[in-house]
Design a protein around this motif. Structure first.
Motif, PDB file in Angstrom:
ATOM      1  N   LEU A   5     -43.526  60.566 -47.496  1.00 16.89           N
ATOM      2  CA  LEU A   5     -42.596  61.339 -46.665  1.00 16.89           C
ATOM      3  C   LEU A   5     -41.875  62.435 -47.452  1.00 16.89           C
ATOM      4  N   THR A   6     -42.221  62.600 -48.719  1.00 16.13           N
ATOM      5  CA  THR A   6     -41.562  63.578 -49.582  1.00 16.13           C
ATOM      6  C   THR A   6     -41.542  64.980 -48.983  1.00 16.13           C
ATOM      7  N   GLY A   7     -42.647  65.468 -48.524  1.00 13.78           N
ATOM      8  CA  GLY A   7     -42.736  66.847 -48.034  1.00 13.78           C
ATOM      9  C   GLY A   7     -42.094  67.102 -46.692  1.00 13.78           C
ATOM     10  N   ARG A   8     -41.647  66.056 -46.037  1.00 15.34           N
ATOM     11  CA  ARG A   8     -41.010  66.259 -44.727  1.00 15.34           C
ATOM     12  C   ARG A   8     -39.592  65.724 -44.671  1.00 15.34           C
ATOM     13  N   THR A   9     -39.001  65.426 -45.823  1.00 17.96           N
ATOM     14  CA  THR A   9     -37.640  64.900 -45.887  1.00 17.96           C
ATOM     15  C   THR A   9     -36.727  65.941 -46.532  1.00 17.96           C
ATOM     16  N   PHE A  10     -35.681  66.330 -45.798  1.00 14.32           N
ATOM     17  CA  PHE A  10     -34.745  67.354 -46.251  1.00 14.32           C
ATOM     18  C   PHE A  10     -33.328  66.935 -45.926  1.00 14.32           C
ATOM     19  N   LEU A  11     -32.363  67.575 -46.577  1.00 13.16           N
ATOM     20  CA  LEU A  11     -30.970  67.373 -46.218  1.00 13.16           C
ATOM     21  C   LEU A  11     -30.678  68.118 -44.916  1.00 13.16           C
ATOM     22  N   LEU A  12     -29.839  67.537 -44.096  1.00 12.18           N
ATOM     23  CA  LEU A  12     -29.457  68.199 -42.854  1.00 12.18           C
ATOM     24  C   LEU A  12     -28.824  69.555 -43.144  1.00 12.18           C
ATOM     25  N   ASP A  13     -28.049  69.645 -44.208  1.00  8.10           N
ATOM     26  CA  ASP A  13     -27.395  70.916 -44.536  1.00  8.10           C
ATOM     27  C   ASP A  13     -28.213  71.768 -45.522  1.00  8.10           C
ATOM     28  N   HIS A  14     -29.508  71.587 -45.502  1.00  4.04           N
ATOM     29  CA  HIS A  14     -30.436  72.330 -46.372  1.00  4.04           C
ATOM     30  C   HIS A  14     -30.170  73.835 -46.335  1.00  4.04           C
TER      31      HIS A  14
ATOM     32  N   CYS B  75     -32.173  60.921 -49.020  1.00  2.78           N
ATOM     33  CA  CYS B  75     -33.502  61.504 -49.287  1.00  2.78           C
ATOM     34  C   CYS B  75     -34.219  60.686 -50.353  1.00  2.78           C
ATOM     35  N   GLU B  76     -33.504  60.344 -51.413  1.00  2.00           N
ATOM     36  CA  GLU B  76     -34.098  59.560 -52.502  1.00  2.00           C
ATOM     37  C   GLU B  76     -34.576  58.201 -52.004  1.00  2.00           C
ATOM     38  N   ASP B  77     -33.765  57.536 -51.203  1.00  2.62           N
ATOM     39  CA  ASP B  77     -34.138  56.216 -50.684  1.00  2.62           C
ATOM     40  C   ASP B  77     -35.339  56.301 -49.743  1.00  2.62           C
ATOM     41  N   ILE B  78     -35.367  57.310 -48.895  1.00  2.00           N
ATOM     42  CA  ILE B  78     -36.492  57.479 -47.969  1.00  2.00           C
ATOM     43  C   ILE B  78     -37.790  57.651 -48.741  1.00  2.00           C
ATOM     44  N   VAL B  79     -37.757  58.501 -49.757  1.00  2.00           N
ATOM     45  CA  VAL B  79     -38.959  58.774 -50.553  1.00  2.00           C
ATOM     46  C   VAL B  79     -39.344  57.567 -51.400  1.00  2.00           C
ATOM     47  N   ARG B  80     -38.360  56.789 -51.830  1.00  2.33           N
ATOM     48  CA  ARG B  80     -38.656  55.554 -52.573  1.00  2.33           C
ATOM     49  C   ARG B  80     -39.349  54.545 -51.654  1.00  2.33           C
ATOM     50  N   ILE B  81     -38.868  54.434 -50.430  1.00  2.00           N
ATOM     51  CA  ILE B  81     -39.454  53.511 -49.455  1.00  2.00           C
ATOM     52  C   ILE B  81     -40.849  53.960 -49.043  1.00  2.00           C
ATOM     53  N   ALA B  82     -41.020  55.260 -48.851  1.00  4.09           N
ATOM     54  CA  ALA B  82     -42.296  55.808 -48.372  1.00  4.09           C
ATOM     55  C   ALA B  82     -42.560  57.147 -49.058  1.00  4.09           C
ATOM     56  N   PRO B  83     -43.177  57.135 -50.247  1.00  5.60           N
ATOM     57  CA  PRO B  83     -43.397  58.364 -51.010  1.00  5.60           C
ATOM     58  C   PRO B  83     -44.135  59.461 -50.239  1.00  5.60           C
TER      59      PRO B  83
ATOM     60  N   ARG C 199     -43.154  57.760 -40.737  1.00 11.03           N
ATOM     61  CA  ARG C 199     -44.515  58.300 -40.597  1.00 11.03           C
ATOM     62  C   ARG C 199     -44.769  58.866 -39.205  1.00 11.03           C
ATOM     63  N   GLU C 200     -44.006  58.408 -38.219  1.00 12.39           N
ATOM     64  CA  GLU C 200     -44.181  58.872 -36.841  1.00 12.39           C
ATOM     65  C   GLU C 200     -43.447  60.180 -36.563  1.00 12.39           C
ATOM     66  N   THR C 201     -42.799  60.757 -37.570  1.00 13.06           N
ATOM     67  CA  THR C 201     -42.037  61.986 -37.385  1.00 13.06           C
ATOM     68  C   THR C 201     -42.629  63.131 -38.193  1.00 13.06           C
ATOM     69  N   ASP C 202     -42.286  64.335 -37.763  1.00 16.57           N
ATOM     70  CA  ASP C 202     -42.734  65.538 -38.467  1.00 16.57           C
ATOM     71  C   ASP C 202     -41.707  66.007 -39.484  1.00 16.57           C
ATOM     72  N   LEU C 203     -40.442  65.696 -39.228  1.00 11.21           N
ATOM     73  CA  LEU C 203     -39.351  66.174 -40.065  1.00 11.21           C
ATOM     74  C   LEU C 203     -38.263  65.107 -40.103  1.00 11.21           C
ATOM     75  N   ILE C 204     -37.778  64.807 -41.303  1.00  9.23           N
ATOM     76  CA  ILE C 204     -36.688  63.855 -41.483  1.00  9.23           C
ATOM     77  C   ILE C 204     -35.516  64.612 -42.087  1.00  9.23           C
ATOM     78  N   LEU C 205     -34.369  64.547 -41.417  1.00 10.30           N
ATOM     79  CA  LEU C 205     -33.165  65.231 -41.879  1.00 10.30           C
ATOM     80  C   LEU C 205     -32.130  64.183 -42.256  1.00 10.30           C
ATOM     81  N   ALA C 206     -31.869  64.077 -43.545  1.00  9.52           N
ATOM     82  CA  ALA C 206     -30.953  63.067 -44.080  1.00  9.52           C
ATOM     83  C   ALA C 206     -29.588  63.678 -44.351  1.00  9.52           C
ATOM     84  N   MET C 207     -28.581  62.835 -44.371  1.00 13.27           N
ATOM     85  CA  MET C 207     -27.208  63.316 -44.528  1.00 13.27           C
ATOM     86  C   MET C 207     -26.777  63.494 -45.980  1.00 13.27           C
ATOM     87  N   ALA C 208     -27.358  62.759 -46.901  1.00 13.44           N
ATOM     88  CA  ALA C 208     -26.923  62.816 -48.301  1.00 13.44           C
ATOM     89  C   ALA C 208     -28.136  62.776 -49.227  1.00 13.44           C
ATOM     90  N   PRO C 209     -27.989  63.343 -50.426  1.00 10.56           N
ATOM     91  CA  PRO C 209     -29.106  63.308 -51.370  1.00 10.56           C
ATOM     92  C   PRO C 209     -29.638  61.899 -51.610  1.00 10.56           C
TER      93      PRO C 209
END
Length: 142
Positions: free
Chosen positions: A97-106, A87-95, A74-84
């Motif tokens: 964060l969906t709009g600011r969570t992307f793959l690093l290789d997007h 991203c799924e786990d981040i959004v499960r933990i904190a829904p 929640r303290e970040t503007d953009l979350i860049l995850a390494m694997a799909p």
């Protein structure tokens, strides 16, 4: 206000610290941090990853692993995850964060950055190269 970016992987000892350091070098105006979904807090960077990162003048010697939390996200503007799955786990933990969570290789095909942990040096080199390409793509667009 600085753009706050969090890079996330599994253990926060290989991929996410390298991604944060490379993106910080490319975008010194941003605030970068890294974390792992299953990190053992305080653990140092993987020695082989740190060695390969040094080839790019990235020093991970002071790195201490941190475990991802919803509050951290929640303290970040953009979350860049390494694997799909990250991203799924981040959004499960904190829904929220969906709009600011992307793959690093997007911007590079969005298939994810493989985990080099326990693999030979050549694997680490290819992963660090993929992280470099992905961070360059994000740096151009931020």
């Amino acid at each position: 206000m600085k753009l706050r970016i969090l890079t996330v992987c599994t253990g926060n000892i290989c991929r996410s610290p390298v991604a944060a350091a490379l993106l910080q070098a490319l975008r010194p105006d941003a605030g970068l941090a890294s974390a792992g979904l299953a990190a053992e807090p305080g653990r140092a960077a993987d020695p082989l990853t740190a060695e390969v990162a040094l080839d790019l003048e990235i020093d991970l010697s002071g790195h201490c692993a941190r475990r991802f939390s919803a509050a951290m996200g929640r303290e970040t503007d953009l979350i860049l995850a390494m694997a799909p799955r990250h991203c799924e786990d981040i959004v499960r933990i904190a829904p929220e964060l969906t709009g600011r969570t992307f793959l690093l290789d997007h911007w590079c095909g969005a298939i994810g950055i493989p985990d080099p942990y326990g693999k030979p040096r050549a694997w680490h080199e290819s992963v660090v190269d993929a992280i470099l390409r992905a961070t360059e793509s994000w740096a151009e667009r931020l």
